[in-house]
Design a protein around this motif. Structure first.
Motif, short mmCIF file in Angstrom:
data_model
loop_
_atom_site.label_atom_id
_atom_site.label_comp_id
_atom_site.label_asym_id
_atom_site.label_seq_id
_atom_site.Cartn_x
_atom_site.Cartn_y
_atom_site.Cartn_z
N ASP A 1 -5.59 -2.44 -6.76
CA ASP A 1 -6.94 -2.14 -7.23
C ASP A 1 -7.17 -0.65 -7.15
O ASP A 1 -7.51 -0.11 -6.10
CB ASP A 1 -7.96 -2.90 -6.37
CG ASP A 1 -9.39 -2.68 -6.84
OD1 ASP A 1 -9.57 -1.98 -7.86
OD2 ASP A 1 -10.32 -3.18 -6.19
N ASP B 1 -11.33 5.96 -1.96
CA ASP B 1 -11.98 5.65 -0.68
C ASP B 1 -10.98 5.47 0.45
O ASP B 1 -11.37 5.45 1.63
CB ASP B 1 -12.82 4.37 -0.82
CG ASP B 1 -13.93 4.51 -1.84
OD1 ASP B 1 -14.44 5.64 -1.98
OD2 ASP B 1 -14.27 3.51 -2.49
N GLN B 2 -9.71 5.34 0.13
CA GLN B 2 -8.71 5.00 1.12
C GLN B 2 -8.06 6.21 1.79
O GLN B 2 -7.37 6.07 2.79
CB GLN B 2 -7.62 4.13 0.48
CG GLN B 2 -8.14 2.81 -0.08
CD GLN B 2 -7.07 2.06 -0.85
OE1 GLN B 2 -5.89 2.37 -0.75
NE2 GLN B 2 -7.49 1.07 -1.63
N SER C 1 -9.48 1.14 -8.35
CA SER C 1 -10.88 1.57 -8.30
C SER C 1 -11.32 1.96 -6.90
O SER C 1 -12.31 2.67 -6.73
CB SER C 1 -11.80 0.46 -8.83
OG SER C 1 -11.78 -0.66 -7.97
N LYS C 2 -10.57 1.53 -5.88
CA LYS C 2 -10.91 1.87 -4.49
C LYS C 2 -9.96 2.90 -3.89
O LYS C 2 -10.03 3.19 -2.70
CB LYS C 2 -10.90 0.59 -3.63
CG LYS C 2 -11.99 -0.41 -4.02
CD LYS C 2 -11.93 -1.63 -3.12
CE LYS C 2 -13.12 -2.54 -3.35
NZ LYS C 2 -13.28 -2.95 -4.76
#
Length: 202
Positions: free
Chosen positions: A35, A41-42, A37-38
């Motif tokens: 994914d 953020d990681q 799209s995240k």
């Protein structure tokens, strides 16, 4: 391969038909299995030096998934050669290559010539060839933005007198020989170092 520069970090995008380079990545992701799209953020891109690899089937789709919250902007510029000297600018205390946003209905090569003329005060540089494309992120009017830059190699045979565009925060424009490029590398952005590598044989 395409590269997106985020401060001192980089996300490399590799076509699935190509062989993965033998270098160290902090993570390797497949656009069909992860994914994306995240992804932002990681990792702490802005306070460290991260290098990620995204293997894609469709580059535009993968790029849009990662940077779905960003505004997209197109720009163009290039390295101008006159005899054995090359044109660079200093902006915000960093060495840079003249470039700027595309106007409406403007082609990248047209924008590259126009921006070089406006930012450096020379007239009539001509496109030799496309060096490549880079991407980098920054804040534009308070919004997270990703800029796609078309970079060209250009020839020039006119007057070498330059007029830095002060309203664009350009403090100087200089002509230097290639043996002096290390001076540029010592105080510039990683994305500009990438363009210098593209132009090593120009």
């Amino acid at each position: 391969m395409y590269k997106v520069f985020i401060d001192n970090s980089v996300i490399e995008f590799l076509d699935s038909s190509e062989e993965i380079p033998s270098k160290r990545y902090d993570s390797v992701l497949n656009s069909l299995q992860n994914d994306l799209s995240k992804l932002l953020d990681q990792f702490n891109f802005y306070d460290s030096s991260i290098c990620l690899l995204v293997v894609y089937e469709d580059f535009d789709m993968a790029l849009n998934q990662v940077f779905h919250a960003y505004e997209f902007m197109d720009a163009a510029g290039g390295i101008v050669k006159c005899d054995r000297r090359y044109l660079f600018i200093e902006r915000h205390g960093m060495w840079d290559i003249p470039k700027g946003k595309l106007d409406a209905n403007e082609q990248p090569w047209e924008a590259a010539v126009r921006e070089i003329e406006e930012e450096c005060g020379i007239q009539g540089p001509t496109i030799d060839h496309l060096l490549g494309i880079t991407f980098h992120t920054y804040s534009y009017m308070g919004r997270p933005t990703i800029k796609k830059n078309w970079w060209y190699a250009l020839h020039y045979s006119g007057s070498m007198e330059v007029f830095p565009q002060e309203e664009e925060s350009i403090t100087q424009a200089i002509w230097i020989e290639k043996k002096e490029w290390n001076m540029i590398r010592e105080n510039t952005y990683d994305s500009i170092k990438e363009v210098l590598d593209m132009a090593k044989d120009f």
